[in-house]
Design an enzyme around this catalytic site. Sequence first.
Site, mmCIF file in Angstrom:
data_model
loop_
_atom_site.group_PDB
_atom_site.id
_atom_site.type_symbol
_atom_site.label_atom_id
_atom_site.label_comp_id
_atom_site.label_asym_id
_atom_site.label_seq_id
_atom_site.Cartn_x
_atom_site.Cartn_y
_atom_site.Cartn_z
ATOM 1 N N CYS A 47 56.814 23.604 21.409
ATOM 2 C CA CYS A 47 57.166 23.506 22.877
ATOM 3 C C CYS A 47 57.418 24.767 23.605
ATOM 4 C CB CYS A 47 58.782 22.769 22.728
ATOM 5 S SG CYS A 47 60.027 24.006 22.283
ATOM 6 N N CYS A 50 59.649 27.192 22.054
ATOM 7 C CA CYS A 50 59.209 28.088 20.869
ATOM 8 C C CYS A 50 58.480 29.387 21.145
ATOM 9 C CB CYS A 50 58.152 26.939 20.051
ATOM 10 S SG CYS A 50 59.385 25.600 19.311
ATOM 11 N N ASP A 448 25.317 40.491 42.097
ATOM 12 C CA ASP A 448 24.365 41.369 41.753
ATOM 13 C C ASP A 448 22.817 40.490 41.928
ATOM 14 O OD1 ASP A 448 23.175 43.652 40.610
ATOM 15 O OD2 ASP A 448 22.889 42.698 38.792
ATOM 16 N N ASP A 630 25.632 40.822 35.768
ATOM 17 C CA ASP A 630 25.231 40.602 34.668
ATOM 18 C C ASP A 630 25.128 42.089 33.691
ATOM 19 O OD1 ASP A 630 22.827 41.572 35.653
ATOM 20 O OD2 ASP A 630 22.086 40.736 34.169
ATOM 21 N N ASP A 634 27.569 46.647 35.921
ATOM 22 C CA ASP A 634 28.106 45.679 36.922
ATOM 23 C C ASP A 634 29.509 45.671 36.144
ATOM 24 O OD1 ASP A 634 26.261 44.950 38.773
ATOM 25 O OD2 ASP A 634 25.447 43.629 37.116
#
Length: 755
Positions: A47, A50, A448, A630, A634
Amino acid sequence: MGCCGSGAGLTATLPAARASNEEVLLASRVVADGIRQTDLAVPTIHCGACVRTIEKALGGLVGVESARANLSAKRVTVRWQSNGGPPPFVETLKRAGFEAHLFDVESDKDDGALSELIRALAVAGFASSNVMLLSVSIWSGAEAETRDLFHWLSMIIALPALAYSGRIFFRSGWRALRHGRTNMDVPISLGVLLAFGMSVYETVQHGPHAYFDAAISLLFFLLIGRTLDYMMRERARQAVRSLVRLAARGAFVVQADGTQVYLPVEEIVPGMSITLGAGERVPVDATVSKGDSELDVSLVSGESVPLRATVGATVRAGTLNLTGPLTLVATAKASSSFLAEMIRMMEAAEQGRSGYRRIADRAAALYAPVVHVAAFLTFIGWMVATGDLHNAITIAIAVLIITCPCALGLAVPIVQVIAAQRLFKNGIMVKDGSSIERLAEIDAVIFDKTGTLTSAAPRLVSAEHIDSASLKLAAALALHSRHPYSQALVEAAAGLTPSPVVFDDITEQAGFGLQAKAGAKVYRLGKPSWALASPESIVGAASVALTQNGQWMTGFCFEDKLRTDAAVTVAKLQQSGVRVEIVSGDRKGPVGLVAAALGVPYRSGVTPNEKVARIKSLSAAGHKVLMVGDGLNDAPALGAAHTSMAPASASDVGRCAADFVFLRQSLLAVPLAVSVAREARRLIRQNMALAVAYNVVAVPIAIMGLVTPLIAAIAMSGSSILVVANALRLKGVEGSPASAAPNTISAAAILEAAE
């Protein structure tokens, strides 16, 4: 995947009690300079309380940078400073009441919890139906002697069922109390035991009222909610397990004397030569050094058509060799493979603490003290008002039960889990649940060009007219970069003899190119304006130049192909109210041509820093920016954006910097992810409203004495089921339409645009 560190879960199974410092070091991985990460399995997490207890306990240890618990995976990820040795993770969790051990993928199998829940649910259902039948006779006006007999029979049926089915809650509640804390199972256990104890007292005293039916039916409905919760979280874990099953356990490695030795996958290191037969899975990321075959790459690209693998091809861990034997050269350890990265991303998807989830967590944290105080005050109030002990206890029990924040605790994570699954089925990996929330907020997208809007595999134009010595030299340099243009140069020179030039030192400057030294000569391969000592000496419209000591040697032009559905992707984003622009480091001509084809504004020739500056400029104007890129250049922009995406073909650094990675060629992954994120945000808001409305309405009704414990249990379980059912509506989001035909931008068009 150097930037990502080595993989979680690829360690030996180590018992918790004897997890020495050496074992913890062996099972951990480096994630940053001076920072290591250790993954622990904590099977007894169940839960939100926890999760908070574990994170607080581990977060307070000296040297711990962060601790993040994953409720669905029952895992805890701890990042700690490596200079002082590993902190006592396992011992700390044991003192907090949680058994833990170093995580191992092989041991992450069915823990039997679902079977235990179903058995407990069946016993509670059987007992509650029989006790209810006896109660109907009592409610129908049975005589006192018959009523007493049926009360005793009800107790005989309810007692073993309560002991067996109730241990799910009693065990958890007692563990929490024993270690000086509370969780949601404490008031549940208290309510059930009080209802049963009061019923036993009434039976012994020949009283007219007993609530055995309420006590056992309460367990039945609570177990329905608990079982549904577990099943939903188990579905999230199954996605990770399906990936784990794709990992090879070992491979035959060629030794220096030519013999072959079978090694476990954890012992294979970069540079080792591996033989791979047909029907075997690739154990680690590697390149093909000998052989010709076809690979099932649906794991990586989502494409069902096999991919041809020849000498020089890059292969990913987990892909299946279909037709012929191959000899591979490992390029990464198993723990740093693309498959291991995918597994880590799937495991992390549900861990994120979004804004909504933080609100729900804070509300749930107040639950235990507030509900106990509310129940106690209700008991006192009814005792003062009526003096009826039986009635006061009954109403207090109803308050204890009806205020359980299960619906509030499920409101956010259940949607995040389903959203992550929805994206995964469409080939989109999510690194963090909070990324989904940020993606829903975006109103601007920056793309890009090379490798993102265009194909990750451009083709060198007129390779036959380029001097072979210069092409071989350029290819020898390009071998050290994963930029699409570099890969195109390597492919173009595949049939030529290697260049005789031996480089002393090679470095790559993000956004510019490669520089190498060979004796007194300095070679550069990259943007002409950077490679040349004098930009005025640029020859033609080449995208990439090869120079020696700043002097022009030759230039290279490439043919770009727009990714499948690039135009449809941009149109769908614009229709959803998102502004789109291209920001690329490539030259004005090629970038302008792509921008014209897509009908969007663009910026060309920008450096990595200028990409970041553009994102900051848009952010300062109030925009939430999604960066899609990519390359190595970048990575800063991917990190600076509100959220970010990268294709699977991106550089290692690019994939690590992105919040989402899409595995398929189609760019429709971008608008699909935005659509799912926005729908998830809508459902989260609805779930939060449902959970709050339930408590606003139900709690006052319970305090007024208008709800019995049984009705309270039904209402509480019903609210949880309603939240889960609402979250499941996310599966109804429409997917991407069929892909359009690819668009090719010819070399002639590029040259014409450049002129």
